[in-house]
Design a protein around this motif. Structure first.
Motif, PDB file in Angstrom:
ATOM      1  N   GLU A   1       4.280  -3.318   5.344  1.00 50.17           N
ATOM      2  CA  GLU A   1       5.773  -3.297   5.438  1.00 50.17           C
ATOM      3  C   GLU A   1       6.231  -3.843   4.000  1.00 50.17           C
ATOM      4  O   GLU A   1       5.755  -4.927   3.466  1.00 50.17           O
ATOM      5  CB  GLU A   1       6.455  -4.123   6.547  1.00 50.17           C
ATOM      6  N   THR A   2       6.777  -3.016   3.205  1.00 48.38           N
ATOM      7  CA  THR A   2       7.345  -3.400   1.875  1.00 48.38           C
ATOM      8  C   THR A   2       8.807  -3.245   1.661  1.00 48.38           C
ATOM      9  O   THR A   2       9.376  -2.672   2.597  1.00 48.38           O
ATOM     10  CB  THR A   2       6.469  -2.811   0.816  1.00 48.38           C
TER      11      THR A   2
ATOM     12  N   GLN B   1      10.454  -1.003  -0.011  1.00 54.10           N
ATOM     13  CA  GLN B   1      10.724   0.310   0.092  1.00 54.10           C
ATOM     14  C   GLN B   1      10.315   0.953   1.288  1.00 54.10           C
ATOM     15  O   GLN B   1      11.001   2.065   1.722  1.00 54.10           O
ATOM     16  CB  GLN B   1       9.800   1.126  -0.981  1.00 54.10           C
TER      17      GLN B   1
ATOM     18  N   PHE C   1       4.165   1.511   3.667  1.00 58.18           N
ATOM     19  CA  PHE C   1       3.094   1.675   2.654  1.00 58.18           C
ATOM     20  C   PHE C   1       1.925   2.150   3.125  1.00 58.18           C
ATOM     21  O   PHE C   1       1.399   0.830   3.605  1.00 58.18           O
ATOM     22  CB  PHE C   1       3.404   0.749   1.222  1.00 58.18           C
TER      23      PHE C   1
ATOM     24  N   ARG D   1      -1.721   1.843   1.562  1.00 59.95           N
ATOM     25  CA  ARG D   1      -2.209   1.456   0.076  1.00 59.95           C
ATOM     26  C   ARG D   1      -3.383   2.374   0.234  1.00 59.95           C
ATOM     27  O   ARG D   1      -3.844   2.834  -1.134  1.00 59.95           O
ATOM     28  CB  ARG D   1      -2.635   0.167   0.199  1.00 59.95           C
TER      29      ARG D   1
ATOM     30  N   HIS E   1       4.344   6.197   0.640  1.00 60.49           N
ATOM     31  CA  HIS E   1       5.179   5.481   1.457  1.00 60.49           C
ATOM     32  C   HIS E   1       5.665   6.567   2.579  1.00 60.49           C
ATOM     33  O   HIS E   1       5.763   7.715   2.237  1.00 60.49           O
ATOM     34  CB  HIS E   1       6.593   4.966   0.920  1.00 60.49           C
TER      35      HIS E   1
ATOM     36  N   PRO F   1      10.272   6.398   3.110  1.00 59.92           N
ATOM     37  CA  PRO F   1      10.942   5.185   2.256  1.00 59.92           C
ATOM     38  C   PRO F   1      12.425   5.023   2.361  1.00 59.92           C
ATOM     39  O   PRO F   1      13.191   6.009   2.425  1.00 59.92           O
ATOM     40  CB  PRO F   1      10.188   5.478   0.875  1.00 59.92           C
TER      41      PRO F   1
ATOM     42  N   VAL G   1      10.433   6.175  -4.194  1.00 56.51           N
ATOM     43  CA  VAL G   1       8.858   6.118  -4.761  1.00 56.51           C
ATOM     44  C   VAL G   1       8.243   7.024  -5.320  1.00 56.51           C
ATOM     45  O   VAL G   1       8.777   8.100  -5.271  1.00 56.51           O
ATOM     46  CB  VAL G   1       8.446   5.613  -3.340  1.00 56.51           C
TER      47      VAL G   1
ATOM     48  N   ALA H   1       6.665  10.374  -1.365  1.00 55.66           N
ATOM     49  CA  ALA H   1       7.120  10.085   0.173  1.00 55.66           C
ATOM     50  C   ALA H   1       6.829  11.134   1.141  1.00 55.66           C
ATOM     51  O   ALA H   1       6.630  12.301   0.842  1.00 55.66           O
ATOM     52  CB  ALA H   1       8.695  10.231   0.074  1.00 55.66           C
TER      53      ALA H   1
ATOM     54  N   CYS I   1      12.669  10.298  -5.257  1.00 56.11           N
ATOM     55  CA  CYS I   1      11.219  10.334  -5.090  1.00 56.11           C
ATOM     56  C   CYS I   1      10.559  11.147  -6.043  1.00 56.11           C
ATOM     57  O   CYS I   1      11.013  12.379  -6.351  1.00 56.11           O
ATOM     58  CB  CYS I   1      10.632  10.397  -3.653  1.00 56.11           C
TER      59      CYS I   1
END
Length: 328
Positions: free
Chosen positions: A4-5, A7, A10, A12, A17, A20, A24, A27, A41
């Motif tokens: 959870e971020t 935006q 996410f 990694r 994302h 989002p 970003v 997306a 995006c």
């Protein structure tokens, strides 16, 4: 697999994302509703049937790529694929696989039949991220064919006035038009926002009643006996003046709540939702076979609490927006 971020969720390992909330670089989008697809995006990846809807919503210059349902794509260290969610045209669950572990994020989904989109596909997984828009025991949907039949009888009974039905412009309106096509061949008047989306559905081969944009009518035309579909944002606007005497109704899962129709001053309410109801949510979670369940949106805390009481490893995640923000 997903963090959870600010935006949104996410990945990694994959560098993207999921649905989002802010622009970003990449997306991965479950469907074209505004609370899942943000403009700005760098690139978008979605299910192929969602591309024209996403382009209409976000703009012609957006870089959008669509994958067929079930088609796999490697992003960084993960492999993703889209699978039908049964929510609206092009809606998809996202399957994410890495190092022998499978996560599935449902986006919005429903289990009831809908002639306007591909039916929900069960995707087994280790971690299941489910929506919880209507995650309370009071939300149990009637057969949608019965609801559409009730709506048709309401329309037919209003011979001396217009029948003004407010509904979500993307998905709900087209589902109603498709359902009514099994009962009548009468044309329906529609707000411009609904007509634009409806033409995209027609291009996808969805059979619906013929529509007449209200903007193409002449001043003084009578709407007595006619059905008019409009987004809830049109209610109370100057656009409404042309219809004269009318009855108003709202098509939404929120109409299942006792007194909701009266509090919102509608003459009629039709509990027709494009989200899973309480039994549908529990059934889907059970059938997923997931060892861990994450709940997002709506009544997520209530769902998490109930699942924990049943011994399920679960937690809330993502945004906790109110249920039914736009008549969904």
């Amino acid at each position: 697999m997903l963090d959870e971020t600010r935006q949104g969720l996410f990945c990694r390992r994959g560098g993207f994302h999921l649905d989002p909330r802010e622009p970003v670089p990449l997306a991965v989008v479950t469907h074209a509703h505004g609370d899942h697809a943000v403009a700005g995006c760098g690139r978008y990846l979605c299910a192929a049937p969602s591309v024209p809807l996403l382009r209409q919503r976000i703009g012609p210059d957006a870089v959008i790529e669509g994958l067929d349902y079930g088609e796999r794509r490697v992003l960084g260290e993960v492999q993703i694929s889209f699978h039908p969610a049964g929510h609206v045209l092009g809606s998809a669950q996202v399957r994410i696989e890495s190092a022998g572990e499978v996560w599935v994020a449902t986006g919005d989904y429903k289990r009831e039949p809908d002639p306007t989109c591909a039916p929900f596909e069960l995707v087994p997984c280790d971690v299941f991220i489910t929506e919880a828009t209507y995650a309370l025991p009071i939300f149990r949907w009637d057969d949608p064919r019965e609801v559409i039949g009730d709506l048709h009888r309401w329309w037919s009974g209003n011979a001396q006035r217009a029948s003004m039905l407010f509904c979500y412009a993307l998905g709900k309106a087209q589902r109603i038009l498709a359902g009514l096509a099994e009962l009548t061949d009468r044309p329906v008047y529609v707000h411009g926002a609904i007509e634009t989306i409806t033409q995209i559905y027609r291009g996808a081969g969805v059979r619906m009643l013929p529509t007449i944009p209200v903007a193409e009518t002449r001043k003084g035309d009578s709407f007595a006996g006619q059905l008019v579909l409009a987004p809830i944002t049109a209610r109370g606007s100057t656009w409404m003046r042309r219809f004269g005497e009318h009855e108003s109704a709202f098509a939404s899962g929120s109409m299942r709540i006792r007194g909701q129709r009266r509090r919102r001053s509608f003459d009629r309410g039709f509990a027709l939702s494009d989200h899973a109801d309480w039994p549908g949510l529990l059934r889907t979670i059970r059938e997923s076979g997931a060892r861990r369940v994450l709940a997002t949106h709506g009544y997520r805390e209530a769902l998490v609490r109930w699942l924990r009481e049943q011994g399920v490893d679960t937690a809330p995640t993502g945004p906790s927006r109110a249920a039914d923000p736009e008549g969904d």
